[in-house]
Scaffold this motif. Structure first.
Motif, PDB file in Angstrom:
ATOM      1  N   ASN A  38       0.832  -1.210   0.000  1.00  0.00           N
ATOM      2  CA  ASN A  38       0.000   0.000   0.000  1.00  0.00           C
ATOM      3  C   ASN A  38       0.866   1.259   0.000  1.00  0.00           C
ATOM      4  O   ASN A  38       0.573   2.229  -0.697  1.00  0.00           O
ATOM      5  CB  ASN A  38      -0.914   0.031   1.229  1.00  0.00           C
ATOM      6  N   ALA A  42       1.084   4.183  -2.773  1.00  0.00           N
ATOM      7  CA  ALA A  42       0.834   5.585  -2.409  1.00  0.00           C
ATOM      8  C   ALA A  42       1.984   6.474  -2.886  1.00  0.00           C
ATOM      9  O   ALA A  42       1.777   7.600  -3.331  1.00  0.00           O
ATOM     10  CB  ALA A  42       0.649   5.702  -0.899  1.00  0.00           C
ATOM     11  N   ILE A  83       1.140   9.586  -1.174  1.00  0.00           N
ATOM     12  CA  ILE A  83       0.106  10.573  -1.473  1.00  0.00           C
ATOM     13  C   ILE A  83      -0.759  10.911  -0.256  1.00  0.00           C
ATOM     14  O   ILE A  83      -1.308  12.007  -0.155  1.00  0.00           O
ATOM     15  CB  ILE A  83      -0.784  10.068  -2.656  1.00  0.00           C
ATOM     16  N   GLY A 123      -4.390  -9.969  -0.469  1.00  0.00           N
ATOM     17  CA  GLY A 123      -4.154  -8.796  -1.307  1.00  0.00           C
ATOM     18  C   GLY A 123      -4.951  -8.803  -2.598  1.00  0.00           C
ATOM     19  O   GLY A 123      -5.362  -7.765  -3.100  1.00  0.00           O
ATOM     20  N   GLY A 126      -8.336  -7.007  -2.435  1.00  0.00           N
ATOM     21  CA  GLY A 126      -8.446  -5.596  -2.078  1.00  0.00           C
ATOM     22  C   GLY A 126      -8.871  -5.370  -0.640  1.00  0.00           C
ATOM     23  O   GLY A 126      -9.566  -4.417  -0.322  1.00  0.00           O
ATOM     24  N   VAL A 127      -8.476  -6.285   0.251  1.00  0.00           N
ATOM     25  CA  VAL A 127      -8.821  -6.115   1.657  1.00  0.00           C
ATOM     26  C   VAL A 127      -7.568  -6.156   2.534  1.00  0.00           C
ATOM     27  O   VAL A 127      -7.633  -6.432   3.721  1.00  0.00           O
ATOM     28  CB  VAL A 127      -9.818  -7.204   2.138  1.00  0.00           C
ATOM     29  N   PHE A 129      -5.439  -4.075   3.864  1.00  0.00           N
ATOM     30  CA  PHE A 129      -5.233  -3.232   5.031  1.00  0.00           C
ATOM     31  C   PHE A 129      -5.731  -3.908   6.309  1.00  0.00           C
ATOM     32  O   PHE A 129      -5.105  -3.874   7.355  1.00  0.00           O
ATOM     33  CB  PHE A 129      -5.918  -1.877   4.847  1.00  0.00           C
ATOM     34  N   THR A 174       1.575   8.717   5.117  1.00  0.00           N
ATOM     35  CA  THR A 174       0.730   7.925   6.015  1.00  0.00           C
ATOM     36  C   THR A 174       1.611   7.126   6.971  1.00  0.00           C
ATOM     37  O   THR A 174       2.626   6.566   6.553  1.00  0.00           O
ATOM     38  CB  THR A 174      -0.119   6.929   5.184  1.00  0.00           C
TER      39      THR A 174
HETATM   40  P1  ADP Z   1      -5.961  -2.378  -1.876  1.00  0.00           P
HETATM   41  O1  ADP Z   1      -4.605  -1.885  -1.504  1.00  0.00           O
HETATM   42  O2  ADP Z   1      -5.943  -3.721  -2.524  1.00  0.00           O
HETATM   43  O3  ADP Z   1      -6.774  -1.370  -2.621  1.00  0.00           O
HETATM   44  P2  ADP Z   1      -6.346  -2.218   0.968  1.00  0.00           P
HETATM   45  O4  ADP Z   1      -7.410  -2.710   1.914  1.00  0.00           O
HETATM   46  O5  ADP Z   1      -4.983  -2.707   1.287  1.00  0.00           O
HETATM   47  O6  ADP Z   1      -6.774  -2.630  -0.487  1.00  0.00           O
HETATM   48  O7  ADP Z   1      -6.335  -0.646   0.977  1.00  0.00           O
HETATM   49  C1  ADP Z   1      -7.514   0.087   0.754  1.00  0.00           C
HETATM   50  C2  ADP Z   1      -7.228   1.478   0.216  1.00  0.00           C
HETATM   51  O8  ADP Z   1      -6.758   2.346   1.256  1.00  0.00           O
HETATM   52  C3  ADP Z   1      -6.159   1.548  -0.853  1.00  0.00           C
HETATM   53  O9  ADP Z   1      -6.670   1.262  -2.127  1.00  0.00           O
HETATM   54  C4  ADP Z   1      -5.697   3.002  -0.740  1.00  0.00           C
HETATM   55  O10 ADP Z   1      -6.568   3.859  -1.469  1.00  0.00           O
HETATM   56  C5  ADP Z   1      -5.864   3.302   0.737  1.00  0.00           C
HETATM   57  N1  ADP Z   1      -4.567   3.160   1.422  1.00  0.00           N
HETATM   58  C6  ADP Z   1      -4.137   2.111   2.140  1.00  0.00           C
HETATM   59  N2  ADP Z   1      -2.892   2.335   2.620  1.00  0.00           N
HETATM   60  C7  ADP Z   1      -2.510   3.561   2.187  1.00  0.00           C
HETATM   61  C8  ADP Z   1      -1.319   4.371   2.331  1.00  0.00           C
HETATM   62  N3  ADP Z   1      -0.246   3.939   3.005  1.00  0.00           N
HETATM   63  N4  ADP Z   1      -1.322   5.589   1.748  1.00  0.00           N
HETATM   64  C9  ADP Z   1      -2.400   6.037   1.031  1.00  0.00           C
HETATM   65  N5  ADP Z   1      -3.523   5.334   0.869  1.00  0.00           N
HETATM   66  C10 ADP Z   1      -3.598   4.100   1.420  1.00  0.00           C
END
Ligand code: ADP
Length: 623
Positions: A38, A42, A83, A123, A126-127, A129, A174
């Motif tokens: 992630n 970013a 970002i 991954g 898309g979950v 995080f 972040t």
């Molecule tokens: P994915 O990365 O597959 O889209 P995630 O659950 O890992 O799914 O992340 C969800 C969303 O949160 C990302 O698509 C991104 O927009 C935002 N995000 C997560 N981590 C960061 C980060 N370190 N900096 C900026 N945006 C982030």
């Protein structure tokens, strides 16, 4: 600063977190890969946006991911200067709106509980995080969007709610702090963290930094006045930029895994450096297994485009056509202007050339596999065949390369193993067309009465039952000057002798056919005799120019208006039921309706009035 607000997780996300916290015990370490990935995305985004708005990035800022630990507080922090997120972006991305993959991921986990690989697939859905909650009982995210002054803090224990409020952060980016669970303190150890990074994130082409150890004096104590410094712990060079001979299979595979989350090695790896007028490197992978979202057209992340190592887009269509959306990889060009916008890319001539060559490479490689390794190709076809078939419709320019890749079921094979070449080789001497039939499913196609005469004459017929097949046959028209012909459409080619016999039968049965046409005028366009049938009394055919029953069914299922066409009823003049038809009898119109309904049933259609059909049959049985 206003007070943080409490929000409830969306129900599906709550369920997902519950699963993460209570049911996943293996491979928890992948949370780190997800966070680094992630962060890397970013940072890519910040670089990209800075191309058009230089104020978003100062020249002296090194873009990196930094990992720190605090053993006293039991915390692990992953920071990036990417970002960042605005207030609305946090709401959109975490906690409030479930991704389309959320449910699918939970289903995949439930249906395959002992397969440990599932966790590592997180991954792909898309979950990623949320995987932090496998190891943390509280997570604090502080983020500031590049270009904004205000920073925000998101915090949650993963149990139903999160808080979101204003905070401060010096720079854009972040930071995610994990308050580790008691039994997860291994993630405070540098060697453990380095090991995980080497395993999963070595290919990340950004520096990943960690605090090194403090220099020690002769007695092994930290030297006075010295402090630990940040060290870069990965090579940080883009894999594709290295020379082929220096890259091991393991490195290719691990890079492929990072793009695809596929645990299996790819079917093929195609790595090329192209020099000359247009310089670029392409590294493409053909997977063995289809991803879960192969049919989700909105979610296409196939080939990533970089310009001199700067990520530009992963909008698959700019580099791969739709029907090759499963191809993973990167293209890195030295010659494209850096300030290209994603919109311009679609019409850029150089990109067009790169795309054309990449497509050719993939198709050539697939043709090679089809020739050299039939069993590997068959496995590939099972996974991706339906998508490749779209190529015939989508990419006429490459028709010659796609056609030999096609595999069909036929009256000789229940599996899709027959190539057009196989078919042509088995064609009978006087046979001048490639015959096919389309049906709602394989069984319906195989059981169709239209095949009776072909099977009697020993002519092979391709049995097509994928929805895309209707479009495929419309686009393919002919192969090697042999036209594709539906066995259900139009007239059959007859020998002179057969023609003569049919003329005589036509005469003899003319009053029956005329009367049938009259009685069934609401349902059929015409009634005529056929030599298609050997066992059934009647069948329905579409007029040469009409779309046909299966196509109409598909169009209706897609909510489209199908043109209202009537079929032609064909009669088998040798069948006892037809021979005994008497246009003068009282039951003639009952017989007519039953014949028509039977013909519709035998090709898998639904009757408009099944109860009436049963009633009529019973009535005729009693007589
Ligand atoms: P994915 O990365 O597959 O889209 P995630 O659950 O890992 O799914 O992340 C969800 C969303 O949160 C990302 O698509 C991104 O927009 C935002 N995000 C997560 N981590 C960061 C980060 N370190 N900096 C900026 N945006 C982030």
């Amino acid at each position: 600063m206003s007070k943080p607000q409490t929000h409830a997780f969306q129900t599906e996300i709550s369920q997902l977190l519950d699963l993460m916290i209570n049911s996943l015990y293996s491979q928890k370490e992948i949370f780190l890969r997800e966070l680094i990935s992630n962060s890397s995305d970013a940072i890519d985004k910040r670089r990209f946006e800075a191309l058009t708005d230089a104020s978003l990035l100062s020249d002296d800022e090194e873009l990196a991911v930094t990992i720190t630990t605090d053993k006293d507080a039991n915390t692990l922090t992953i920071s990036d200067n990417g970002i960042g997120m605005s207030h609305d972006e946090i709401i959109e991305n975490i906690g409030t709106i479930a991704r389309s993959g959320t449910k699918k991921f939970m289903e995949a986990l439930k249906s395959n509980q002992d397969d440990k690989n599932d966790v590592s697939l997180i991954g792909q859905f898309g979950v990623g995080f949320y995987s932090v909650f496998m190891v943390a009982d509280k997570v604090t995210l502080v983020t500031r969007r590049a270009g904004n002054k205000q920073a925000y803090q998101w915090e949650s224990d993963g149990k139903g709610e999160f808080t979101l409020g204003e905070t401060e952060r010096n720079d854009a980016g972040t930071s995610i702090t994990l308050h580790l669970r008691e039994d997860e303190t291994e993630y405070l150890e540098n060697f453990r963290l380095k090991h995980i990074i080497n395993k999963y994130s070595e290919h990340i082409s950004l520096p990943i930094k960690m605090l090194g150890s403090v220099p020690l004096d002769d007695e092994g104590n930290p030297k006075e006045g010295e402090e630990a410094e940040f060290e870069t712990i990965n090579t940080g060079t883009a894999l594709w930029a290295r020379s082929k001979s220096e890259i091991s299979d393991e490195e290719y595979q691990s890079f492929y895994q990072s793009l695809s989350y596929d645990m299996e090695p790819p079917l093929s790896t195609l790595h090329h450096k192209v020099e000359g007028n247009l310089e670029y490197t392409s590294l493409l992978f053909i997977p063995k297994k289809a991803p879960f979202d192969l049919w989700n057209r909105e979610n296409r992340k196939g080939v990533k485009l970089y310009v001199r190592r700067i990520f530009i887009t992963d909008d698959a269509e700019s580099l791969m056509p739709n029907y090759l959306r499963f191809i993973k990889g990167v293209v890195d060009s030295a010659d494209l202007p850096l300030n290209v916008s994603r919109e311009i890319l679609q019409s850029d001539r150089d990109i067009g050339k790169i795309k054309a060559r990449a497509v050719k490479r993939v198709l050539d490689e697939l043709n090679r596999i089809a020739k050299d390794d039939n069993s590997a190709y068959q496995d590939f076809w099972k996974e991706f065949g339906q998508v490749i078939k779209e190529g015939v419709v989508e990419d006429m320019a490459n028709k010659d390369k796609i056609t030999p890749l096609l595999r069909f079921a036929s009256t000789e094979s229940d599996e899709q193993t027959v190539s057009i070449d196989d078919y042509i080789e088995r064609m009978q001497e006087d046979q001048d067309a490639i015959y096919y039939i389309t049906g709602e499913n394989h069984k319906a196609a195989k059981g169709s009465p239209h095949l009776e005469m072909f099977s009697k004459k020993g002519i092979e017929v391709l049995l097509l039952s994928d929805p895309v097949d209707e479009w495929l046959v419309n686009s393919l028209h002919e192969v090697n000057e042999k036209p594709l012909k539906s066995v259900t459409k139009g007239d059959l080619d007859l020998s002179d002798e057969e023609k003569k016999e049919q003329e005589e039968q036509k005469e003899a049965l003319s009053s029956v056919t005329d009367k049938l046409k009259e009685v069934l005028s609401d349902s059929v366009k015409d009634v005529r005799l056929t030599n298609r049938l050997t066992e059934s009394p009647a069948c329905l055919v579409a007029d040469e120019t009409d779309p046909g029953a299966n196509m109409e069914r598909i169009m209706k299922a897609m909510g489209q208006d199908a043109p209202a066409t009537k079929p032609i009823l064909e009669l088998n003049p040798d069948h006892a039921l037809i021979k005994q038809l008497d246009e003068g009898s009282d039951s003639f119109s009952d017989w007519a309706q039953v014949l028509f309904d039977q013909a519709a049933l035998s090709e898998g259609a639904q009757l408009k009035d099944p109860a009436n059909y049963v009633k009529l049959v019973n009535k005729l049985l009693i007589n």
